[in-house]
Design an enzyme around this catalytic site. Structure first.
Site, PDB file in Angstrom:
ATOM      1  N   ALA A  70      22.305   1.134  -7.050  1.00 46.73           N
ATOM      2  CA  ALA A  70      21.643   1.617  -8.256  1.00 46.73           C
ATOM      3  C   ALA A  70      22.595   2.465  -9.083  1.00 46.73           C
ATOM      4  O   ALA A  70      23.417   3.201  -8.543  1.00 46.73           O
ATOM      5  CB  ALA A  70      20.407   2.438  -7.883  1.00 46.73           C
ATOM      6  N   GLY A 115      21.589  -0.446  -3.011  1.00 45.99           N
ATOM      7  CA  GLY A 115      20.743  -1.457  -3.626  1.00 45.99           C
ATOM      8  C   GLY A 115      21.383  -2.830  -3.666  1.00 45.99           C
ATOM      9  O   GLY A 115      20.684  -3.852  -3.681  1.00 45.99           O
ATOM     10  N   GLU A 118      20.549  -4.288  -0.448  1.00 47.13           N
ATOM     11  CA  GLU A 118      19.125  -4.628  -0.454  1.00 47.13           C
ATOM     12  C   GLU A 118      18.861  -5.908  -1.242  1.00 47.13           C
ATOM     13  O   GLU A 118      18.010  -6.723  -0.860  1.00 47.13           O
ATOM     14  CB  GLU A 118      18.327  -3.455  -1.022  1.00 47.13           C
ATOM     15  CG  GLU A 118      18.329  -2.258  -0.067  1.00 47.13           C
ATOM     16  CD  GLU A 118      17.668  -1.026  -0.638  1.00 47.13           C
ATOM     17  OE1 GLU A 118      16.669  -0.576  -0.055  1.00 47.13           O
ATOM     18  OE2 GLU A 118      18.154  -0.499  -1.661  1.00 47.13           O
TER      19      GLU A 118
END
Length: 264
Positions: A70, A115, A118
Protein backbone atom coordinates in the site's frame (compact mmCIF):
# COMPACT_ATOMS: atom_id res chain seq x y z
CA UNK A 1 -11.23 -3.70 -23.40
CA UNK A 2 -14.07 -1.28 -23.89
CA UNK A 3 -13.39 1.25 -26.62
CA UNK A 4 -12.08 4.47 -25.16
CA UNK A 5 -11.39 2.96 -21.76
CA UNK A 6 -8.32 4.56 -20.21
CA UNK A 7 -6.52 3.98 -16.93
CA UNK A 8 -4.11 6.11 -14.94
CA UNK A 9 -2.42 3.63 -12.62
CA UNK A 10 -2.65 0.32 -14.47
CA UNK A 11 -1.94 -0.93 -17.99
CA UNK A 12 -4.52 -3.29 -19.45
CA UNK A 13 -4.17 -5.37 -22.60
CA UNK A 14 -5.32 -8.60 -24.23
CA UNK A 15 -2.86 -10.88 -25.95
CA UNK A 16 -3.44 -14.37 -27.32
CA UNK A 17 -6.14 -15.30 -24.84
CA UNK A 18 -4.42 -13.66 -21.86
CA UNK A 19 -5.77 -10.59 -20.11
CA UNK A 20 -2.85 -8.63 -18.64
CA UNK A 21 -3.22 -6.16 -15.78
CA UNK A 22 0.02 -4.32 -15.01
CA UNK A 23 0.31 -2.15 -11.92
CA UNK A 24 1.84 1.01 -13.35
CA UNK A 25 3.49 3.13 -10.66
CA UNK A 26 7.10 1.97 -11.08
CA UNK A 27 8.44 5.23 -9.60
CA UNK A 28 6.71 4.20 -6.34
CA UNK A 29 7.50 0.46 -6.65
CA UNK A 30 3.92 -0.07 -7.85
CA UNK A 31 2.51 0.71 -4.43
CA UNK A 32 -1.27 0.60 -4.45
CA UNK A 33 -3.81 3.32 -3.81
CA UNK A 34 -7.59 3.17 -3.54
CA UNK A 35 -7.85 4.75 -7.01
CA UNK A 36 -5.59 2.06 -8.45
CA UNK A 37 -7.67 -0.69 -6.89
CA UNK A 38 -10.85 0.84 -8.30
CA UNK A 39 -9.26 0.73 -11.75
CA UNK A 40 -8.08 -2.82 -11.10
CA UNK A 41 -11.62 -3.92 -10.26
CA UNK A 42 -12.98 -2.31 -13.42
CA UNK A 43 -10.45 -4.14 -15.61
CA UNK A 44 -11.10 -7.39 -13.80
CA UNK A 45 -14.85 -7.12 -14.39
CA UNK A 46 -14.28 -6.61 -18.10
CA UNK A 47 -11.95 -9.58 -18.35
CA UNK A 48 -14.44 -11.76 -16.51
CA UNK A 49 -17.14 -11.12 -19.11
CA UNK A 50 -14.80 -11.26 -22.12
CA UNK A 51 -15.00 -14.75 -23.62
CA UNK A 52 -11.78 -14.15 -25.56
CA UNK A 53 -9.88 -13.89 -22.27
CA UNK A 54 -9.12 -17.41 -21.02
CA UNK A 55 -6.58 -16.51 -18.32
CA UNK A 56 -5.68 -13.36 -16.38
CA UNK A 57 -2.11 -12.35 -15.51
CA UNK A 58 -1.21 -9.71 -12.93
CA UNK A 59 2.24 -8.10 -12.90
CA UNK A 60 4.07 -4.86 -12.10
CA UNK A 61 5.69 -2.29 -14.35
CA UNK A 62 9.45 -1.85 -14.30
CA UNK A 63 12.21 -4.15 -13.14
CA UNK A 64 12.07 -3.74 -9.36
CA UNK A 65 8.60 -4.53 -8.09
CA UNK A 66 5.45 -6.53 -8.55
CA UNK A 67 4.12 -4.29 -5.78
CA UNK A 68 5.72 -3.09 -2.56
CA UNK A 69 2.28 -2.86 -0.95
CA UNK A 70 0.00 0.00 0.00
CA UNK A 71 1.06 3.57 -0.65
CA UNK A 72 1.91 4.84 2.82
CA UNK A 73 0.20 8.16 2.09
CA UNK A 74 -3.05 6.24 2.54
CA UNK A 75 -2.43 6.22 6.29
CA UNK A 76 -2.11 9.99 6.66
CA UNK A 77 -4.91 11.24 8.90
CA UNK A 78 -6.57 7.85 8.93
CA UNK A 79 -8.99 7.13 11.77
CA UNK A 80 -9.78 3.60 13.04
CA UNK A 81 -13.09 3.55 11.18
CA UNK A 82 -11.41 4.78 7.99
CA UNK A 83 -8.80 2.02 8.32
CA UNK A 84 -11.52 -0.61 8.69
CA UNK A 85 -13.52 0.75 5.76
CA UNK A 86 -10.42 0.93 3.55
CA UNK A 87 -9.44 -2.61 4.46
CA UNK A 88 -12.90 -3.93 3.61
CA UNK A 89 -12.91 -2.06 0.32
CA UNK A 90 -9.61 -3.51 -0.90
CA UNK A 91 -10.46 -6.94 0.52
CA UNK A 92 -13.53 -6.83 -1.73
CA UNK A 93 -11.35 -6.25 -4.80
CA UNK A 94 -9.03 -9.13 -3.91
CA UNK A 95 -11.97 -11.40 -3.13
CA UNK A 96 -13.32 -10.61 -6.60
CA UNK A 97 -9.92 -11.55 -8.02
CA UNK A 98 -9.99 -14.83 -6.10
CA UNK A 99 -13.55 -15.62 -7.19
CA UNK A 100 -13.28 -14.83 -10.90
CA UNK A 101 -14.12 -17.98 -12.83
CA UNK A 102 -10.88 -17.98 -14.83
CA UNK A 103 -7.33 -18.97 -13.86
CA UNK A 104 -5.30 -16.04 -12.51
CA UNK A 105 -1.50 -15.94 -12.46
CA UNK A 106 0.68 -13.52 -10.50
CA UNK A 107 3.78 -12.77 -12.56
CA UNK A 108 6.08 -11.61 -9.74
CA UNK A 109 8.88 -9.57 -11.28
CA UNK A 110 10.37 -8.10 -8.09
CA UNK A 111 9.24 -7.08 -4.63
CA UNK A 112 5.93 -8.59 -3.53
CA UNK A 113 5.61 -7.08 -0.09
CA UNK A 114 2.70 -6.33 2.20
CA UNK A 115 -0.32 -5.62 0.04
CA UNK A 116 1.66 -6.81 -2.98
CA UNK A 117 2.00 -10.23 -1.39
CA UNK A 118 -1.69 -10.15 -0.50
CA UNK A 119 -2.56 -9.38 -4.12
CA UNK A 120 -0.55 -12.40 -5.24
CA UNK A 121 -2.21 -14.62 -2.62
CA UNK A 122 -5.60 -13.95 -4.22
CA UNK A 123 -4.25 -15.38 -7.50
CA UNK A 124 -4.39 -19.08 -8.32
CA UNK A 125 -0.72 -19.37 -9.23
CA UNK A 126 2.42 -17.37 -8.51
CA UNK A 127 5.37 -17.45 -10.90
CA UNK A 128 8.36 -15.55 -9.56
CA UNK A 129 11.54 -14.13 -10.99
CA UNK A 130 14.64 -15.55 -9.32
CA UNK A 131 15.35 -12.01 -8.09
CA UNK A 132 11.93 -11.56 -6.46
CA UNK A 133 11.54 -10.99 -2.74
CA UNK A 134 8.32 -11.72 -0.87
CA UNK A 135 7.17 -10.80 2.59
CA UNK A 136 4.61 -9.41 4.99
CA UNK A 137 6.54 -6.63 6.76
CA UNK A 138 3.59 -4.74 8.26
CA UNK A 139 4.48 -5.80 11.80
CA UNK A 140 7.72 -3.81 11.57
CA UNK A 141 5.59 -0.67 11.17
CA UNK A 142 3.32 -1.54 14.05
CA UNK A 143 0.64 -2.83 11.70
CA UNK A 144 -0.80 -6.17 10.65
CA UNK A 145 -1.85 -7.28 7.15
CA UNK A 146 -5.25 -5.87 6.26
CA UNK A 147 -5.94 -7.20 2.78
CA UNK A 148 -6.29 -10.90 3.47
CA UNK A 149 -2.85 -12.31 4.31
CA UNK A 150 -3.84 -13.50 7.78
CA UNK A 151 -6.51 -15.64 6.13
CA UNK A 152 -5.02 -16.72 2.80
CA UNK A 153 -1.41 -17.35 3.79
CA UNK A 154 -1.88 -20.24 6.24
CA UNK A 155 -3.78 -22.55 3.84
CA UNK A 156 -0.92 -22.13 1.37
CA UNK A 157 2.19 -22.42 3.57
CA UNK A 158 0.81 -23.81 6.84
CA UNK A 159 -0.07 -21.99 10.06
CA UNK A 160 3.41 -22.11 11.62
CA UNK A 161 5.13 -20.62 8.57
CA UNK A 162 2.35 -18.05 8.14
CA UNK A 163 2.89 -16.91 11.74
CA UNK A 164 6.61 -16.60 11.07
CA UNK A 165 6.09 -14.50 7.96
CA UNK A 166 3.45 -12.23 9.51
CA UNK A 167 4.68 -11.92 13.11
CA UNK A 168 8.39 -11.52 12.32
CA UNK A 169 7.94 -9.73 9.03
CA UNK A 170 11.19 -10.66 7.29
CA UNK A 171 11.45 -10.91 3.51
CA UNK A 172 12.21 -14.22 1.85
CA UNK A 173 13.78 -14.98 -1.51
CA UNK A 174 11.95 -16.55 -4.42
CA UNK A 175 13.74 -19.85 -3.82
CA UNK A 176 12.73 -19.84 -0.16
CA UNK A 177 9.16 -19.08 -1.22
CA UNK A 178 9.27 -22.03 -3.60
CA UNK A 179 10.41 -24.38 -0.84
CA UNK A 180 7.43 -23.53 1.36
CA UNK A 181 4.92 -23.65 -1.49
CA UNK A 182 4.29 -19.91 -1.58
CA UNK A 183 5.14 -19.70 -5.29
CA UNK A 184 4.41 -22.18 -8.06
CA UNK A 185 7.75 -21.89 -9.82
CA UNK A 186 10.86 -19.70 -10.00
CA UNK A 187 12.35 -18.73 -13.35
CA UNK A 188 15.23 -16.56 -14.61
CA UNK A 189 14.25 -12.90 -14.57
CA UNK A 190 14.87 -12.48 -18.30
CA UNK A 191 12.45 -15.33 -19.06
CA UNK A 192 9.70 -14.42 -16.61
CA UNK A 193 7.16 -13.18 -19.17
CA UNK A 194 7.98 -16.02 -21.56
CA UNK A 195 7.58 -18.63 -18.83
CA UNK A 196 4.36 -17.03 -17.61
CA UNK A 197 2.89 -17.15 -21.12
CA UNK A 198 3.92 -20.78 -21.44
CA UNK A 199 2.23 -21.60 -18.12
CA UNK A 200 -0.91 -19.70 -19.17
CA UNK A 201 -1.05 -21.87 -22.30
CA UNK A 202 -2.31 -24.69 -20.07
CA UNK A 203 -5.52 -22.72 -19.59
CA UNK A 204 -5.87 -20.90 -22.90
CA UNK A 205 -6.52 -24.19 -24.71
CA UNK A 206 -8.42 -25.74 -21.80
CA UNK A 207 -12.16 -26.22 -21.21
CA UNK A 208 -13.44 -22.96 -19.65
CA UNK A 209 -16.45 -24.44 -17.86
CA UNK A 210 -14.49 -27.31 -16.34
CA UNK A 211 -11.68 -24.97 -15.28
CA UNK A 212 -14.19 -22.68 -13.56
CA UNK A 213 -15.84 -25.63 -11.83
CA UNK A 214 -12.50 -27.04 -10.69
CA UNK A 215 -11.37 -23.67 -9.33
CA UNK A 216 -14.57 -23.13 -7.39
CA UNK A 217 -14.60 -26.68 -6.02
CA UNK A 218 -11.02 -26.26 -4.79
CA UNK A 219 -11.60 -22.77 -3.37
CA UNK A 220 -14.94 -23.32 -1.70
CA UNK A 221 -15.19 -27.06 -1.14
CA UNK A 222 -12.09 -26.99 1.01
CA UNK A 223 -13.62 -24.39 3.33
CA UNK A 224 -16.38 -26.69 4.60
CA UNK A 225 -16.57 -30.16 6.20
CA UNK A 226 -15.59 -33.02 3.89
CA UNK A 227 -19.10 -34.42 3.50
CA UNK A 228 -20.31 -31.04 2.27
CA UNK A 229 -17.23 -30.46 0.11
CA UNK A 230 -17.61 -33.73 -1.79
CA UNK A 231 -21.30 -32.95 -2.32
CA UNK A 232 -20.21 -29.63 -3.82
CA UNK A 233 -17.84 -31.56 -6.09
CA UNK A 234 -20.59 -33.97 -7.18
CA UNK A 235 -22.89 -31.09 -8.09
CA UNK A 236 -20.10 -29.40 -10.02
CA UNK A 237 -19.30 -32.51 -12.03
CA UNK A 238 -23.00 -32.78 -12.85
CA UNK A 239 -22.81 -29.37 -14.50
CA UNK A 240 -19.61 -30.19 -16.38
CA UNK A 241 -21.02 -33.54 -17.57
CA UNK A 242 -23.74 -31.68 -19.49
CA UNK A 243 -21.32 -29.62 -21.60
CA UNK A 244 -20.47 -29.97 -25.26
CA UNK A 245 -16.84 -29.55 -24.21
CA UNK A 246 -16.98 -32.91 -22.45
CA UNK A 247 -18.28 -34.59 -25.59
CA UNK A 248 -15.53 -32.87 -27.58
CA UNK A 249 -12.90 -33.98 -25.07
CA UNK A 250 -14.02 -37.62 -25.20
CA UNK A 251 -14.28 -37.56 -28.99
CA UNK A 252 -10.81 -36.06 -29.32
CA UNK A 253 -9.39 -38.65 -26.95
CA UNK A 254 -10.92 -41.51 -28.91
CA UNK A 255 -9.75 -40.00 -32.20
CA UNK A 256 -6.27 -39.26 -30.84
CA UNK A 257 -6.48 -35.59 -31.74
CA UNK A 258 -6.24 -32.32 -29.83
CA UNK A 259 -9.62 -31.17 -28.47
CA UNK A 260 -11.06 -27.80 -29.43
CA UNK A 261 -12.96 -26.55 -26.41
CA UNK A 262 -15.57 -23.80 -26.94
CA UNK A 263 -16.81 -23.15 -23.43
CA UNK A 264 -20.22 -24.63 -24.18
Amino acid sequence: MSEGKTYQDIIVKKEEGIGWITLNRPHRLNTMTIDMMDEFLSALNEFESDKDVKCVVITGAGEKAFSAGADMSMFTGMTPSMATDGSIRVQGVLTKLEQIGKPVIACINGYALGGGLELSLACDFRIASESAQLGSPEIKLGLIPGWGATQRLAPIVGLAKAKELVMIGDRITAEQALKIGLVTKVVPHAKLVEETKAFAKNFIDGPPIALKAAKHALNYGTQVPLDIGIKFEAEAIGVVASTKDLMEGVSAFMSKRKPEFKGK
